[in-house]
Design a protein around this motif. Structure first.
Motif, PDB file in Angstrom:
ATOM      1  N   ALA A  20     148.294 120.237  12.813  1.00  0.00           N
ATOM      2  CA  ALA A  20     149.385 120.662  11.921  1.00  0.00           C
ATOM      3  C   ALA A  20     149.237 119.994  10.563  1.00  0.00           C
ATOM      4  CB  ALA A  20     150.726 120.319  12.550  1.00  0.00           C
ATOM      5  N   SER A  22     146.628 118.847   9.124  1.00  0.00           N
ATOM      6  CA  SER A  22     145.463 119.307   8.365  1.00  0.00           C
ATOM      7  C   SER A  22     145.759 120.610   7.640  1.00  0.00           C
ATOM      8  CB  SER A  22     144.262 119.483   9.281  1.00  0.00           C
ATOM      9  OG  SER A  22     144.425 120.635  10.084  1.00  0.00           O
ATOM     10  N   GLU A  23     146.683 121.415   8.178  1.00  0.00           N
ATOM     11  CA  GLU A  23     146.982 122.682   7.521  1.00  0.00           C
ATOM     12  C   GLU A  23     148.142 122.547   6.553  1.00  0.00           C
ATOM     13  OE1 GLU A  23     146.902 126.172   9.843  1.00  0.00           O
ATOM     14  OE2 GLU A  23     144.741 125.865  10.040  1.00  0.00           O
ATOM     15  N   VAL A  24     149.135 121.732   6.921  1.00  0.00           N
ATOM     16  CA  VAL A  24     150.289 121.560   6.036  1.00  0.00           C
ATOM     17  C   VAL A  24     149.858 120.873   4.739  1.00  0.00           C
ATOM     18  CG1 VAL A  24     152.498 120.358   5.762  1.00  0.00           C
ATOM     19  CG2 VAL A  24     151.988 121.590   7.866  1.00  0.00           C
ATOM     20  N   SER A  27     144.034 121.672   3.989  1.00  0.00           N
ATOM     21  CA  SER A  27     142.735 121.064   4.240  1.00  0.00           C
ATOM     22  C   SER A  27     141.651 121.609   3.325  1.00  0.00           C
ATOM     23  CB  SER A  27     142.329 121.300   5.684  1.00  0.00           C
ATOM     24  OG  SER A  27     142.164 122.674   5.885  1.00  0.00           O
TER      25      SER A  27
END
Lengths: 206, 188
Positions: A20, A22-24, A27
């Motif tokens: 989570a 890494s995407e929020v 990345s």
């Protein structure tokens, strides 16, 4: 055993939380983009795209040229999109996205934009619509073609007919761009404007 | 490499993976109909624990392998959704599982370990395949109805896949804890 279960549960939570985060946090920073570019994961070829469409692979294909140019001719299954669409629209995340334009610059910009938005499986068609027309819609075979070229042409001709294209036989060697039958870094360089090719296709009514 | 050349290693890999899958099912005790049916009475939640563990492992593994550049997740086939036929199929599958106490995978495991109920379920499976195929022409309209395309949780929830992965992993851990408590209560 309980200790092992707890450790696995903690590992799952940590890996899930990291996924989570890494995407929020986005990345697709410069490092990630640079790594994709270096590995050649940023582009695809028109032939590879055609084979994936023919195989029924779910994907979103976007044409970034003007609406008018799109209406005249576009890659089958492609939808028209603008940069504004790519910035705001909630595009499906479960399928790869392929973008193309009249040239590679605009498509590469769109690729970077989508990667920064967090879409991971994005590629652009390296030489744009020109490549589609030259390789898929109208693959050409030279008068003095070698056996290897003939074999490659047969494969492209099947693909071309599937998409309603018109394979061209007995084309003078001078009209075939250098590196036409090779792949990798030997790129096809557009020798004519894509718009002229589209106009020629429309004149023939294909 | 031609299609027939590539089919041989693919089949060999599939065979090996199937063998490992069956062995793991048997090791988890899922070759026993009692274990499977215990799920429906909340008496034995092994099925939930095993299958949810597999799901979370595969989910986290696929995500991080993709991030490591070892797997291109975008090219992994995601089955399309057909709402009505899949709902009917789910009901039939659930009913069959409740009646037989075994599903297709566990029936193979049960049969391989010499259980006669496993063999009976496998026979039913083969008969079902034959009946379905011979009646396919008349079932085709239902089979292909209500196509919804490729649907995934991130697309439906409009959330990044990493966030959905965190939510599913969290839900799984909570479920595992609840299952442990429930089974502990049953045993005491």
């Amino acid at each position: 055993m309980i200790g092992l279960h707890r450790s696995l549960a903690v590992a799952a939570m940590l890996l899930g939380g990291a996924a989570a985060a890494s995407e929020v946090t986005g990345s697709a920073g410069p490092r990630s983009l640079a790594s994709d570019i270096a590995a050649g994961r940023d582009w695809t070829t028109a032939v590879a795209l055609a084979e994936r469409i023919k195989a029924g692979e779910p994907m979103s294909v976007f044409d970034l040229r003007t609406r008018d140019e799109y209406e005249r001719f576009h890659i089958p299954s492609a939808a028209h999109a603008t940069f504004a669409t790519l910035i705001d629209a909630p595009l499906p995340r479960s399928v790869p996205i392929v973008v193309y334009a009249g040239d590679s610059v605009r498509a590469a910009q769109a690729w970077a934009l989508l990667r920064v938005r967090g879409y991971r499986h994005v590629a652009y068609v390296r030489e744009g619509l020109y490549e589609w027309i030259a390789r898929v819609h109208e693959p050409a075979l030279a008068l003095d073609a070698t056996a290897a070229e003939r074999m490659a042409f047969e494969r492209l001709a099947v693909l071309s007919r599937y998409f309603g294209g018109r394979p061209r036989l007995d084309v003078p060697r001078a009209e075939i761009p250098a590196g036409y039958w090779t792949t990798g870094d030997d790129r096809v360089r557009p020798s004519m404007a894509t718009a002229l090719l589209v106009a020629a296709i429309r004149r023939r009514g294909c | 490499m031609t299609g027939s050349d590539s089919a041989i290693p693919s089949l060999a890999i599939a065979f090996a993976l199937g063998g490992v899958f069956g062995w793991l099912l048997e090791r988890a005790g899922l070759g026993s109909a009692r274990t499977l049916v215990g799920q429906f009475y909340l008496a034995n939640l092994t099925v939930l624990q095993v299958l949810f563990s597999a799901l979370v492992t595969a989910m986290l593994g696929a995500f991080w392998l993709d991030r490591a550049g070892l797997l291109e997740l975008g090219t992994v086939y995601v089955p399309e959704t057909f709402a009505v036929p899949q709902a009917i199929g789910g009901l039939l599958f659930g009913g069959g599982l409740l009646l037989a106490g075994l599903c297709p995978g566990t029936s193979c495991v049960a049969a391989a370990t010499g259980r006669r109920d496993g063999l009976a379920v496998m026979a039913g499976l083969v008969i079902g395949i034959l009946v379905f195929n011979s009646a396919f022409d008349s079932l085709e309209r239902v089979y292909a109805s209500t196509p919804l395309g490729t649907r995934t949780l991130p697309d439906l929830l409009h959330l990044p896949s990493g966030v959905v992965i965190a939510l599913v992993a969290g839900a799984a851990v909570l479920l595992f804890a609840a299952a442990e408590r429930q089974m502990g209560r049953r045993q005491s």
